[in-house]
Design an enzyme around this catalytic site. Structure first.
Site, mmCIF file in Angstrom:
data_model
loop_
_atom_site.group_PDB
_atom_site.id
_atom_site.type_symbol
_atom_site.label_atom_id
_atom_site.label_comp_id
_atom_site.label_asym_id
_atom_site.label_seq_id
_atom_site.Cartn_x
_atom_site.Cartn_y
_atom_site.Cartn_z
ATOM 1 N N GLY A 1 0.834 -1.203 0.000
ATOM 2 C CA GLY A 1 0.000 0.000 0.000
ATOM 3 C C GLY A 1 0.864 1.247 0.000
ATOM 4 O O GLY A 1 2.100 1.184 0.033
ATOM 5 N N GLY B 1 0.896 5.529 1.426
ATOM 6 C CA GLY B 1 0.280 6.548 2.259
ATOM 7 C C GLY B 1 0.633 7.934 1.795
ATOM 8 O O GLY B 1 1.109 8.136 0.668
ATOM 9 N N GLY B 2 0.414 8.905 2.676
ATOM 10 C CA GLY B 2 0.648 10.286 2.295
ATOM 11 C C GLY B 2 2.110 10.600 2.058
ATOM 12 O O GLY B 2 2.438 11.444 1.224
ATOM 13 N N MET B 3 2.996 9.923 2.797
ATOM 14 C CA MET B 3 4.415 10.248 2.629
ATOM 15 C C MET B 3 5.303 9.015 2.553
ATOM 16 O O MET B 3 6.526 9.140 2.467
ATOM 17 C CB MET B 3 4.892 11.134 3.788
ATOM 18 N N VAL C 1 4.516 1.174 1.473
ATOM 19 C CA VAL C 1 4.754 -0.022 2.276
ATOM 20 C C VAL C 1 4.869 -1.233 1.343
ATOM 21 O O VAL C 1 4.017 -1.431 0.464
ATOM 22 C CB VAL C 1 3.614 -0.237 3.296
ATOM 23 N N LYS D 1 8.504 -0.076 5.368
ATOM 24 C CA LYS D 1 7.902 1.239 5.115
ATOM 25 C C LYS D 1 9.018 2.165 4.663
ATOM 26 O O LYS D 1 9.969 2.434 5.414
ATOM 27 C CB LYS D 1 7.234 1.772 6.380
ATOM 28 N N ASP E 1 -4.049 10.040 15.250
ATOM 29 C CA ASP E 1 -4.594 9.703 13.928
ATOM 30 C C ASP E 1 -5.194 8.296 13.945
ATOM 31 O O ASP E 1 -4.977 7.512 13.022
ATOM 32 C CB ASP E 1 -3.505 9.809 12.867
#
Length: 412
Positions: A18, A20-22, A25, A40, A134
């Site tokens: 996957g 993410g924003g920054m 993974v 990551k 979060d």
């Protein structure tokens, strides 16, 4: 990063899990320990961004301080060829968002079990002075056996720090953020509790309580609207279980659970028959009048149509404000006018009363004079006769003055 690439001579990339924003993974094979791991990797476009690098390092530091079976473990943290990466425990499963999507409606006992596992992890973080900030289903992994693990502590912070959202942006996922975070205030442990309440709501109903076309509209709902009752969507939900949602998501942090452990203890007995007659939880605020002065922080630029609507709305507000000011000014002046009128009327009535009194006195004198005497004719009489005539008429003789006259004959 392509499949087959060996990171730092140890981790062989198998596939992408996957993004993410920054960070991205990947599923990788640890060639030394012969086990699958999750790697990551900070994205290339963030490697020269100090804030992104600090967030990435902060996640690794936060997780290494925690020791809980429901928190994804960190095996390695390193940097090679300018690439920062974290090697973590791989969970063979899906995130909670997908789980809810494919398993809703979820049995209440399963919901309680999942929430207790989540609370165990969050409670461990809080006891170590770390606030997640979060919490959302996308950051919660669950395997086929229903075992839960929390990940992504990228924007967590130490509870002793006071550098939360004092900037002009909001960090976190808007559907799960607490009202105080949305207003730009500092996040606390009770902010995480609010997010847990939203996750419980979604587990019970299959959807989030507030949704909208823009992040701003969702933020306003979180700040100004009460959480909908889950029993309105499913009347089979026990009242104590709904009460957990209501207490965890109270607008005022003081109305929420004091600790995550307190929330977990309440969950454990929420399906007990002994609590079936429990009344609905009522927070300190009125659901029909939530007085929350919302200061929504900026999220995304408004479109042209939204900007025009905002301008029109602002103009209407300005017009209404001017009208209210004019009305207030008139109201402030109006009390003085009746005072002047009352004074004017009072003076007029006093003048009329005085005039009436003068007329009455004059009339009385005239009546008295006309009723008792008649001035006699004394022209041509001698002084003594004239004086006697006046006395007989009940009149007083004043001082006698003499004056020469050529029109009056001499009296012999």
């Amino acid at each position: 990063m392509n499949s087959g690439y060996v990171l730092n001579g140890r981790y062989k990339i198998l596939s992408r899990l996957g993004e993410g924003g920054m960070a991205d993974v990947y599923l990788a094979q640890d060639l030394i320990l012969d086990r699958k791991v999750a790697v990551k990797l900070l994205r290339l476009d963030f490697r020269d961004n100090p804030k992104a690098k600090r967030r990435f390092q902060n996640e690794a530091l936060a997780v290494t301080q925690l020791n809980n079976p429901h928190i994804v473990g960190v095996y390695d943290v390193d940097e090679v060829d300018g690439m920062q990466y974290i090697v973590m425990e791989w969970v063979n499963g899906a995130d909670l968002k997908d789980y809810i999507k494919h398993h809703s409606p979820i049995p209440y006992a399963t919901v309680v079990d999942i929430m207790e596992q989540i609370c165990s992890a969050v409670g461990e973080a809080h006891r170590n002075g770390i606030i997640h900030r979060d919490l959302k289903p996308q950051n919660i992994l669950i395997n086929a056996e229903g075992y839960v693990k929390i990940t992504d502590f990228g924007i967590s912070r130490a509870a002793s720090e006071d550098t939360m959202t004092q900037t002009r942006s909001i960090i976190g996922s808007i559907h799960y953020l607490s009202p105080e975070q949305i207003k730009g205030l500092m996040a606390t442990k009770r902010s995480d509790i609010y997010s847990l309440g939203i996750i419980l709501y979604e587990l019970l109903t299959g959807k989030v309580p507030f949704d909208g076309e823009t992040a701003v509209s969702i933020a306003i709902k979180h700040s100004q609207e009460a959480i909908p009752f889950v029993r309105d969507l499913d009347d089979q939900i026990p009242q104590p279980l709904e009460n957990v949602v209501l207490k965890a998501t109270a607008k005022n942090p003081d109305d929420r659970y004091f600790t995550v452990d307190e929330l977990a203890d309440d969950l454990k007995t929420s399906l007990s028959l002994n609590r079936l007659t429990e009344p609905r939880f009522q927070p300190s605020f009125d659901r029909d009048d939530i007085n929350d002065q919302t200061r929504v922080m900026p999220f995304t630029p408004l479109k042209a149509s939204q900007l025009n609507e905002s301008k029109l709305a602002a103009q209407r507000i300005a017009d209404d404000s001017q009208t209210k000011q004019e009305t207030t000014a008139q109201n402030e002046k109006s009390p003085k006018q009746p005072t002047k009128k009352r004074r004017h009327h009072r003076r007029r009535w006093i003048a009329l009363a005085v005039a009436l009194l003068v007329l009455l006195i004059a009339g009385a004198l005239l009546v008295t004079a006309n009723g008792h005497t008649k001035v006699p004719q004394i022209t041509g009489l001698t002084q003594s006769d004239a004086k006697q005539s006046l006395i007989d008429a009940h009149l007083k003789v004043g001082k006698i003055r003499y004056k020469n006259s050529y029109a009056v004959d001499k009296i012999v």
